[in-house]
Design a protein around this motif. Sequence first.
Motif, PDB file in Angstrom:
ATOM      1  N   TYR A 146      86.178  99.682  -4.889  1.00  0.00           N
ATOM      2  CA  TYR A 146      87.047 100.414  -5.801  1.00  0.00           C
ATOM      3  C   TYR A 146      86.318 101.279  -6.832  1.00  0.00           C
ATOM      4  O   TYR A 146      86.866 102.275  -7.299  1.00  0.00           O
ATOM      5  N   LEU A 147      85.102 100.892  -7.200  1.00  0.00           N
ATOM      6  CA  LEU A 147      84.395 101.626  -8.251  1.00  0.00           C
ATOM      7  C   LEU A 147      83.372 102.611  -7.712  1.00  0.00           C
ATOM      8  O   LEU A 147      82.977 103.548  -8.411  1.00  0.00           O
ATOM      9  N   PHE A 148      82.917 102.408  -6.464  1.00  0.00           N
ATOM     10  CA  PHE A 148      81.896 103.285  -5.884  1.00  0.00           C
ATOM     11  C   PHE A 148      82.344 103.725  -4.483  1.00  0.00           C
ATOM     12  O   PHE A 148      81.659 103.465  -3.487  1.00  0.00           O
ATOM     13  N   PRO A 149      83.491 104.410  -4.385  1.00  0.00           N
ATOM     14  CA  PRO A 149      84.082 104.705  -3.069  1.00  0.00           C
ATOM     15  C   PRO A 149      83.286 105.682  -2.217  1.00  0.00           C
ATOM     16  O   PRO A 149      83.524 105.760  -1.008  1.00  0.00           O
ATOM     17  N   THR A 150      82.326 106.401  -2.809  1.00  0.00           N
ATOM     18  CA  THR A 150      81.578 107.380  -2.022  1.00  0.00           C
ATOM     19  C   THR A 150      80.304 106.796  -1.424  1.00  0.00           C
ATOM     20  O   THR A 150      79.598 107.491  -0.692  1.00  0.00           O
ATOM     21  N   HIS A 151      80.000 105.519  -1.712  1.00  0.00           N
ATOM     22  CA  HIS A 151      78.794 104.897  -1.178  1.00  0.00           C
ATOM     23  C   HIS A 151      79.153 103.930  -0.049  1.00  0.00           C
ATOM     24  O   HIS A 151      80.256 103.379  -0.005  1.00  0.00           O
ATOM     25  N   GLN A 152      78.190 103.702   0.834  1.00  0.00           N
ATOM     26  CA  GLN A 152      78.425 102.827   1.981  1.00  0.00           C
ATOM     27  C   GLN A 152      77.626 101.534   1.952  1.00  0.00           C
ATOM     28  O   GLN A 152      78.059 100.533   2.525  1.00  0.00           O
ATOM     29  N   ALA A 153      76.470 101.537   1.322  1.00  0.00           N
ATOM     30  CA  ALA A 153      75.611 100.348   1.332  1.00  0.00           C
ATOM     31  C   ALA A 153      75.165 100.034  -0.085  1.00  0.00           C
ATOM     32  O   ALA A 153      74.802 100.935  -0.854  1.00  0.00           O
ATOM     33  N   PHE A 154      75.170  98.727  -0.424  1.00  0.00           N
ATOM     34  CA  PHE A 154      74.903  98.293  -1.790  1.00  0.00           C
ATOM     35  C   PHE A 154      73.982  97.078  -1.777  1.00  0.00           C
ATOM     36  O   PHE A 154      74.091  96.211  -0.903  1.00  0.00           O
ATOM     37  N   LEU A 155      73.110  97.003  -2.771  1.00  0.00           N
ATOM     38  CA  LEU A 155      72.207  95.866  -2.918  1.00  0.00           C
ATOM     39  C   LEU A 155      72.146  95.468  -4.377  1.00  0.00           C
ATOM     40  O   LEU A 155      71.905  96.314  -5.247  1.00  0.00           O
ATOM     41  N   ASN A 156      72.374  94.176  -4.645  1.00  0.00           N
ATOM     42  CA  ASN A 156      72.234  93.639  -6.002  1.00  0.00           C
ATOM     43  C   ASN A 156      71.002  92.756  -6.048  1.00  0.00           C
ATOM     44  O   ASN A 156      70.893  91.785  -5.293  1.00  0.00           O
ATOM     45  N   LEU A 157      70.076  93.095  -6.927  1.00  0.00           N
ATOM     46  CA  LEU A 157      68.851  92.320  -7.097  1.00  0.00           C
ATOM     47  C   LEU A 157      68.966  91.514  -8.381  1.00  0.00           C
ATOM     48  O   LEU A 157      68.428  91.869  -9.421  1.00  0.00           O
ATOM     49  N   GLY A 158      69.704  90.412  -8.314  1.00  0.00           N
ATOM     50  CA  GLY A 158      69.857  89.519  -9.448  1.00  0.00           C
ATOM     51  C   GLY A 158      69.064  88.253  -9.237  1.00  0.00           C
ATOM     52  O   GLY A 158      68.018  88.256  -8.584  1.00  0.00           O
TER      53      GLY A 158
END
Length: 356
Positions: A146-158
């Motif tokens: 919902y917040l980043f509709p133009t992106h396809q792949a995401f990575l969280n480094l927590g």
Amino acid sequence: MSGSSLDGLDLACCSFTLAARPPLHIADWSIDAATTIAYPPEWKERLRQATTLTTPQTCELHAALGTYIGQQAATFLTQHPELRPTLVGCHGHTTHHDPAQGYSIQLGDGAHIARQLQLPVVTELRSADIAAGGQGAPLAPVADRYLFPTHQAFLNLGGIANFSIRTAGDQFVAGDVTGCCQILDRLAAERGLAYDAGGALARSGNWLPQLADSLDTLPYHRQPYPKSLSNQWVVQQLWPLVRDTQASVPDRLHTFTTWLARTIAHDLLQVSAGAAAGAQQLLVSGGGARNTFLVDQLTAALQPMRVAVADGLAGDYKEAALIALCALLRQQGLPNSLASATGARHDTINGALHAA
């Protein structure tokens, strides 16, 4: 948001504009103010020991942490009198996570937060998904959709590294890869540092093939997605392999950081190919995104996929904005956990709502 790395409490005041008609989408959103409050040493130790407590001690910590979070949020709002929030979302601090047994426990009593803030508070954002057969994690794909509709792949480094990939029909394949900043910070602590700034120590070290091989043998790393991790697994199974390797801190940091990047890249490319996502760019966020050595290793391992680090408040406070969004969806009676990402039988509406 209180993460597994125990670096502090993220507070963000967000504004969302929901679309006037279906299908659901966020017409506009912003992070209007945000800050991170480092945990004092006594709180960091209390949370670190939370998994060893008796039931009465756990209940006491649950209430005390809720009061503490509420007090910190109240102070934050006094510093921003122009803000007029109407709803609070709190993820809480995870102590136990075992979806196979039907539970995921986060401390931080929402009733105490609501008492401090005199605002409605949503907590317990994983249990409905688990009851529907899901992992209760990751929640991040809700923000990704919902917040980043133009992106396809995401990575969280927590504290734990997790990724999500948008597939056909705006569905997501996602999961936890392995421990991340929890391990990096524990190694840096052996040198008296809070963290390895920019990955400088890791960059100066050397590769330890035996350590990398031992990390590969952990059964979790061979399980298919979707999958999720508990902090106990990181501390009890992953960390001892790194801790007990007879080598310098720079060499262990170098090896773990490089191995981490290669493992993320392997899993992400494999899942992306299987999902036919065709993602060309990976959006990276979380504290580990500031580790330039780790990002450099990811960039090299993910060719030809491009790596882009999220900037500004959206990069540093993406998880806090996620929790705010999940609380809003809960209040509106809309799903805030995606079955395609968690493995649940259907999308679910998660959260206990505590009245002001």
